[in-house]
Scaffold this motif. Sequence first.
Motif, PDB file in Angstrom:
ATOM      1  N   THR A 133       0.947  -1.434  -0.138  1.00  0.00           N
ATOM      2  CA  THR A 133       0.114   0.089  -0.181  1.00  0.00           C
ATOM      3  C   THR A 133       1.285   0.552  -0.471  1.00  0.00           C
ATOM      4  O   THR A 133       1.575   1.375   0.524  1.00  0.00           O
ATOM      5  CB  THR A 133      -0.572  -0.021   0.936  1.00  0.00           C
ATOM      6  N   ILE A 134       0.929   1.805  -1.127  1.00  0.00           N
ATOM      7  CA  ILE A 134       1.990   2.938  -1.643  1.00  0.00           C
ATOM      8  C   ILE A 134       1.092   4.295  -0.896  1.00  0.00           C
ATOM      9  O   ILE A 134       1.710   5.197  -0.249  1.00  0.00           O
ATOM     10  CB  ILE A 134       3.178   3.312  -2.585  1.00  0.00           C
ATOM     11  N   ASP A 135       0.028   4.442  -0.596  1.00  0.00           N
ATOM     12  CA  ASP A 135      -0.354   5.566  -0.422  1.00  0.00           C
ATOM     13  C   ASP A 135      -1.733   5.258   0.338  1.00  0.00           C
ATOM     14  O   ASP A 135      -2.654   4.827   0.155  1.00  0.00           O
ATOM     15  CB  ASP A 135      -1.714   6.606  -1.381  1.00  0.00           C
ATOM     16  N   PRO A 136      -1.174   5.255   1.700  1.00  0.00           N
ATOM     17  CA  PRO A 136      -2.017   4.840   2.832  1.00  0.00           C
ATOM     18  C   PRO A 136      -3.283   5.635   3.170  1.00  0.00           C
ATOM     19  O   PRO A 136      -3.686   5.050   3.985  1.00  0.00           O
ATOM     20  CB  PRO A 136      -1.070   4.565   4.228  1.00  0.00           C
ATOM     21  N   ALA A 137      -2.788   7.072   2.756  1.00  0.00           N
ATOM     22  CA  ALA A 137      -3.806   8.353   2.872  1.00  0.00           C
ATOM     23  C   ALA A 137      -5.485   7.959   2.599  1.00  0.00           C
ATOM     24  O   ALA A 137      -6.140   8.925   1.899  1.00  0.00           O
ATOM     25  CB  ALA A 137      -3.725   9.860   2.972  1.00  0.00           C
ATOM     26  N   PRO A 139      -8.862   6.855   0.203  1.00  0.00           N
ATOM     27  CA  PRO A 139      -9.908   5.919   0.787  1.00  0.00           C
ATOM     28  C   PRO A 139     -10.465   5.119   0.429  1.00  0.00           C
ATOM     29  O   PRO A 139     -10.611   4.355   1.344  1.00  0.00           O
ATOM     30  CB  PRO A 139     -10.795   7.161  -0.254  1.00  0.00           C
ATOM     31  N   GLU A 146      -0.272  -2.539   5.151  1.00  0.00           N
ATOM     32  CA  GLU A 146       0.904  -2.399   4.644  1.00  0.00           C
ATOM     33  C   GLU A 146       1.446  -2.835   2.977  1.00  0.00           C
ATOM     34  O   GLU A 146       1.760  -2.669   2.530  1.00  0.00           O
ATOM     35  CB  GLU A 146       1.852  -1.723   5.575  1.00  0.00           C
ATOM     36  N   ARG A 192     -14.323   9.448 -12.406  1.00  0.00           N
ATOM     37  CA  ARG A 192     -12.980   8.631 -11.799  1.00  0.00           C
ATOM     38  C   ARG A 192     -12.764   6.681 -12.232  1.00  0.00           C
ATOM     39  O   ARG A 192     -14.153   6.340 -12.736  1.00  0.00           O
ATOM     40  CB  ARG A 192     -12.758   8.234 -10.629  1.00  0.00           C
ATOM     41  N   LEU A 212     -11.274  -8.047  -1.493  1.00  0.00           N
ATOM     42  CA  LEU A 212     -12.793  -7.543  -1.439  1.00  0.00           C
ATOM     43  C   LEU A 212     -12.792  -6.465  -1.317  1.00  0.00           C
ATOM     44  O   LEU A 212     -13.736  -5.796  -1.102  1.00  0.00           O
ATOM     45  CB  LEU A 212     -13.783  -8.521  -0.945  1.00  0.00           C
ATOM     46  N   ASN A 213     -12.104  -5.979   0.260  1.00  0.00           N
ATOM     47  CA  ASN A 213     -12.387  -4.695   0.558  1.00  0.00           C
ATOM     48  C   ASN A 213     -11.481  -3.860  -0.082  1.00  0.00           C
ATOM     49  O   ASN A 213     -12.469  -3.164   0.521  1.00  0.00           O
ATOM     50  CB  ASN A 213     -11.457  -4.630   1.964  1.00  0.00           C
ATOM     51  N   ALA A 216     -15.122  -3.319  -2.891  1.00  0.00           N
ATOM     52  CA  ALA A 216     -15.771  -2.513  -2.062  1.00  0.00           C
ATOM     53  C   ALA A 216     -15.005  -0.904  -1.324  1.00  0.00           C
ATOM     54  O   ALA A 216     -15.797  -0.322  -1.846  1.00  0.00           O
ATOM     55  CB  ALA A 216     -16.068  -2.855  -0.172  1.00  0.00           C
TER      56      ALA A 216
ATOM     57  N   ARG B 256     -14.319 -11.505   3.801  1.00  0.00           N
ATOM     58  CA  ARG B 256     -14.107  -9.702   3.639  1.00  0.00           C
ATOM     59  C   ARG B 256     -14.153 -10.178   5.407  1.00  0.00           C
ATOM     60  O   ARG B 256     -15.512 -10.142   5.726  1.00  0.00           O
ATOM     61  CB  ARG B 256     -15.012  -9.970   2.919  1.00  0.00           C
TER      62      ARG B 256
ATOM     63  N   GLN C 187      -1.210  16.571  -2.973  1.00  0.00           N
ATOM     64  CA  GLN C 187      -1.091  15.975  -1.422  1.00  0.00           C
ATOM     65  C   GLN C 187       0.579  16.065  -0.994  1.00  0.00           C
ATOM     66  O   GLN C 187       1.162  15.807  -1.792  1.00  0.00           O
ATOM     67  CB  GLN C 187      -1.014  14.717  -1.991  1.00  0.00           C
ATOM     68  N   PHE C 190       0.575  12.830   4.255  1.00  0.00           N
ATOM     69  CA  PHE C 190      -1.194  12.034   4.203  1.00  0.00           C
ATOM     70  C   PHE C 190      -1.868  12.963   3.732  1.00  0.00           C
ATOM     71  O   PHE C 190      -3.607  12.597   3.727  1.00  0.00           O
ATOM     72  CB  PHE C 190      -1.451  11.261   5.464  1.00  0.00           C
ATOM     73  N   THR C 225      -7.962  11.041   6.124  1.00  0.00           N
ATOM     74  CA  THR C 225      -8.027  10.194   5.922  1.00  0.00           C
ATOM     75  C   THR C 225      -7.598   8.990   7.293  1.00  0.00           C
ATOM     76  O   THR C 225      -8.194   8.719   7.190  1.00  0.00           O
ATOM     77  CB  THR C 225      -8.296   9.702   4.243  1.00  0.00           C
ATOM     78  N   VAL C 226      -6.621   9.888   7.387  1.00  0.00           N
ATOM     79  CA  VAL C 226      -5.522   9.199   8.627  1.00  0.00           C
ATOM     80  C   VAL C 226      -5.242  10.173   9.363  1.00  0.00           C
ATOM     81  O   VAL C 226      -4.742  11.233   8.501  1.00  0.00           O
ATOM     82  CB  VAL C 226      -4.182   8.000   7.890  1.00  0.00           C
ATOM     83  N   MET C 228      -1.831   9.740  11.254  1.00  0.00           N
ATOM     84  CA  MET C 228      -0.299   9.489  11.759  1.00  0.00           C
ATOM     85  C   MET C 228       0.727   9.848  11.072  1.00  0.00           C
ATOM     86  O   MET C 228       1.138  10.083   9.429  1.00  0.00           O
ATOM     87  CB  MET C 228      -1.203   7.910  11.720  1.00  0.00           C
TER      88      MET C 228
ATOM     89  N   GLU D 158       8.797   0.675  -0.181  1.00  0.00           N
ATOM     90  CA  GLU D 158       7.630   1.460   0.278  1.00  0.00           C
ATOM     91  C   GLU D 158       6.701   1.946   1.557  1.00  0.00           C
ATOM     92  O   GLU D 158       7.056   0.627   1.899  1.00  0.00           O
ATOM     93  CB  GLU D 158       6.723   1.299  -1.417  1.00  0.00           C
ATOM     94  N   PRO D 159       6.096   2.094   2.029  1.00  0.00           N
ATOM     95  CA  PRO D 159       5.452   3.512   0.665  1.00  0.00           C
ATOM     96  C   PRO D 159       7.020   4.480   0.802  1.00  0.00           C
ATOM     97  O   PRO D 159       7.655   4.513   1.637  1.00  0.00           O
ATOM     98  CB  PRO D 159       4.482   4.346   1.611  1.00  0.00           C
ATOM     99  N   ARG D 181      10.408   3.288  -5.602  1.00  0.00           N
ATOM    100  CA  ARG D 181       9.992   4.175  -6.390  1.00  0.00           C
ATOM    101  C   ARG D 181      11.264   4.017  -6.633  1.00  0.00           C
ATOM    102  O   ARG D 181      12.141   5.585  -6.499  1.00  0.00           O
ATOM    103  CB  ARG D 181       9.311   4.861  -6.422  1.00  0.00           C
TER     104      ARG D 181
END
Lengths: 257, 257, 257, 257
Positions: A133-137, A139, A146, A192, A212-213, A216, B256, C187, C190, C225-226, C228, D158-159, D181
């Motif tokens: 996950t490289i942009d945890p912020a 949505p 991670e 988008r 699945l998350n 979603a 999930r 951005q 975060f 959104t986060v 941290m 990453e991140p 990256r």
Amino acid sequence: MNPSPIRVTIWNEYVHEKQEPSVGALYPEGIHGALSKSLAAPDLVIRTATLEEPEHGLTQEVLNATDVLLWWGHAAHDKVDDAIVSRVQQRVWEGMGILIMHSGHMSKIFRVLNGTSSKLHWREAGDRERLWTIDPAHPIAAGIPEHFDLPYEEMYGEPFMIAGDAHMIFMSWFEGGEVFRSGFTLQRGFGRMFYFRPGHEAFPTFYNANVLNVLANGIRWLKPTVNMPFPKTNVPNSLEPISPKDFSFSKVGIVRT
Amino acid sequence: MNPSPIRVTIWNEYVHEKQEPSVGALYPEGIHGALSKSLAAPDLVIRTATLEEPEHGLTQEVLNATDVLLWWGHAAHDKVDDAIVSRVQQRVWEGMGILIMHSGHMSKIFRVLNGTSSKLHWREAGDRERLWTIDPAHPIAAGIPEHFDLPYEEMYGEPFMIAGDAHMIFMSWFEGGEVFRSGFTLQRGFGRMFYFRPGHEAFPTFYNANVLNVLANGIRWLKPTVNMPFPKTNVPNSLEPISPKDFSFSKVGIVRT
Amino acid sequence: MNPSPIRVTIWNEYVHEKQEPSVGALYPEGIHGALSKSLAAPDLVIRTATLEEPEHGLTQEVLNATDVLLWWGHAAHDKVDDAIVSRVQQRVWEGMGILIMHSGHMSKIFRVLNGTSSKLHWREAGDRERLWTIDPAHPIAAGIPEHFDLPYEEMYGEPFMIAGDAHMIFMSWFEGGEVFRSGFTLQRGFGRMFYFRPGHEAFPTFYNANVLNVLANGIRWLKPTVNMPFPKTNVPNSLEPISPKDFSFSKVGIVRT
Amino acid sequence: MNPSPIRVTIWNEYVHEKQEPSVGALYPEGIHGALSKSLAAPDLVIRTATLEEPEHGLTQEVLNATDVLLWWGHAAHDKVDDAIVSRVQQRVWEGMGILIMHSGHMSKIFRVLNGTSSKLHWREAGDRERLWTIDPAHPIAAGIPEHFDLPYEEMYGEPFMIAGDAHMIFMSWFEGGEVFRSGFTLQRGFGRMFYFRPGHEAFPTFYNANVLNVLANGIRWLKPTVNMPFPKTNVPNSLEPISPKDFSFSKVGIVRT
């Protein structure tokens, strides 16, 4: 007062499940059937559509009533009618969200939205895939760790021919030695797009909780903010006065310095 | 030792010049003819092609021998054959540069490269246009002043439906009250695109020194760095060993959380 | 169940209002005071802070309890303590949103977030400004018309030295002949940033309904959104086994071809 | 006639080489010394500068006479004077190119150019690193294979907290399970930046042919196109007439709808 539910259409070419017994065993109601069950939620109204239906199930009426379209295709990209692809693209331009999965990177709709060939390297060897996950912020990454592994997946490797404005959320490491930009967003017109790499038909990827998350989250993020065509418009009356012009071009000459 | 010359093909639909006497008077040899004269330089080998020629003058042989393609179209976008558009796009993906002018924003090739509708607002009232150079460090802006005026132009106004990775070099102010992103670059596959707004057929824009200098700079910047297709390739042999897999999916379940 | 309110801190250097009677007459409680009244809403908890307060009112405690920071500064950028700027930047990296207005483009915090000089051209002549909404699909543009005028504003003109990933929502046309990228997002880490151009202290811009609606939308969109820090972390234990290495570099040689 | 040579300054903090015998053995003349030998070419005039020199060797005169600055730092980022960092940044804004290597991601200059914390995950375990060329059309990738290995490197994972307009050229796969990256460009003001990940002091990375070729390409690509400050300028005389204004704000009121 609750907001209106998001109207989701899950489109699947639905070919492998019927032709290959092992895939059929994995997804007996098709990938679209499995996803519509797994993604069911009070804020979603989900329907499905498949290639074999008239107009591939994507009539103008269905698309007009779709907020977010999910797309899975692989074996039959060339059987998708160009007119339907244009119709889907037009709806994205008007605001409809679209979530394209896995081998959908070679679908006509992915390619026309990116403007690219969308080619890549691949290997069907059941590589273990690790998504970072490289942009945890973002949505779409909410609640996603991670990194997480998928024990068997088709490998997709760089270079991946995509548009330059892809905003990257996930990247993949493959056991066999490759890397890949696995999850990214684009905007085209008012709509988008989110692309998510995992989802090979031969593996139980669509039963993975993290996958699945992500889907979603993607649906909620793809919900349209507007729903309107952008008209190409002649505005004959200017907001400011336009000065009188001398339209005699008699003194025209080549004057590049 | 001099580098090889850049092989330029100037494509023009060549309709207005033959149908409207005032346009014909302005560009008696067509916009393509005027440009091929004005842009002539020792490092360029320029040819032209028009809609009415077989395959619109854009045979595979011509495109294979083209480093940079200039495109002017307006009245006959829909008469350009889809197969030729795909051929041009394929060559851009392989590295060919493309410079699209003015009303070419609604050409099929511009739209498939952007992935957008490319719509905008417009007015034919001979607005005075002022172009501002917003990235003076870009090679396409070399020698171009901070701002320059075109005394009469068709107005194009925002919103302009283009891709998010457009790198902006020029922006326009219009007398009648509008603004516009008038000059920008994109990369698609291995090829570069440059869009430049000015160039209405009814005005002597293509005799303007600054306009010609922008186009001349654009051609040099669009010169390909590579010339090769990107093959979608199966790589059956991994670089790293892939561990043995348990392909029994018997424990598959919806998990999930 | 309602979501938690958004905790907003409006920071204002609060110099012009006290030094120039005409500005004081326009904003008797300061720009921060006017904004905190106009932006009041049930989903917001608004506080203010000014330069003259200890730590400029931006203690670590205040920033930790701030979801979205608004920033107005002009005459006293250099009086803002570097340590406070770093503290604000750190909080943006952790997820706090920041909305920078008008002459805040030359604030230390705007410049360190962009990485640019943030310079531009300007003129104080009460130009009429017309803002064009170029991304009507962005949540910050919700309810904002295609274009709206501000009868008197300070002019800011291109080139505007900002970062390349600025996502453009608004562009301005000025009566005196300039254009400007007036509203954009970035951005960093975060956290999200939104810059909005209008808001000269000498004019009643912050009483304009469209301006206030843009700011109100901006605050909602900037909500974190986060929350941290991103730790720079040593991960001594690898996820995959690392093969034994031969660390004898005896055969090292310069081998560039 | 040949173009002027590119004036290159290689800056190295030069700490590890003197403190750790194994590093000193690898780079007896320092990393700067090794690079200045390996990168020597007829079109380059190379000088070096180190932390311990007065003004770290980066006087205004040196920077004014530098087209491209290379930067290697790790152990002593905090010992670099803020005033020198600002001077370097100012020169980038004016057009100077900067190439930042490896642990320079935590240097003050990298962070102020990105506007980010630039943090990442890391491991010193001599991971094998494989670099993938993801934009083979970029001039910095000229002659670089689709992928190449470095047998031992520090891992960066990453991140990676960088700016959104990073244009990606290289991505890394690490033996221990991470992705990164590894090579990207940015523009800040009129100057270009290139970041390249490999180059840990404990390994002979700077003797690797591909690494040297990337650096050599980078220098050529970073050559300035312009060399000028961007003045923040008051333009009191407008290009267009400005209409008379009614500056009585007596009817001001809060009118947000």
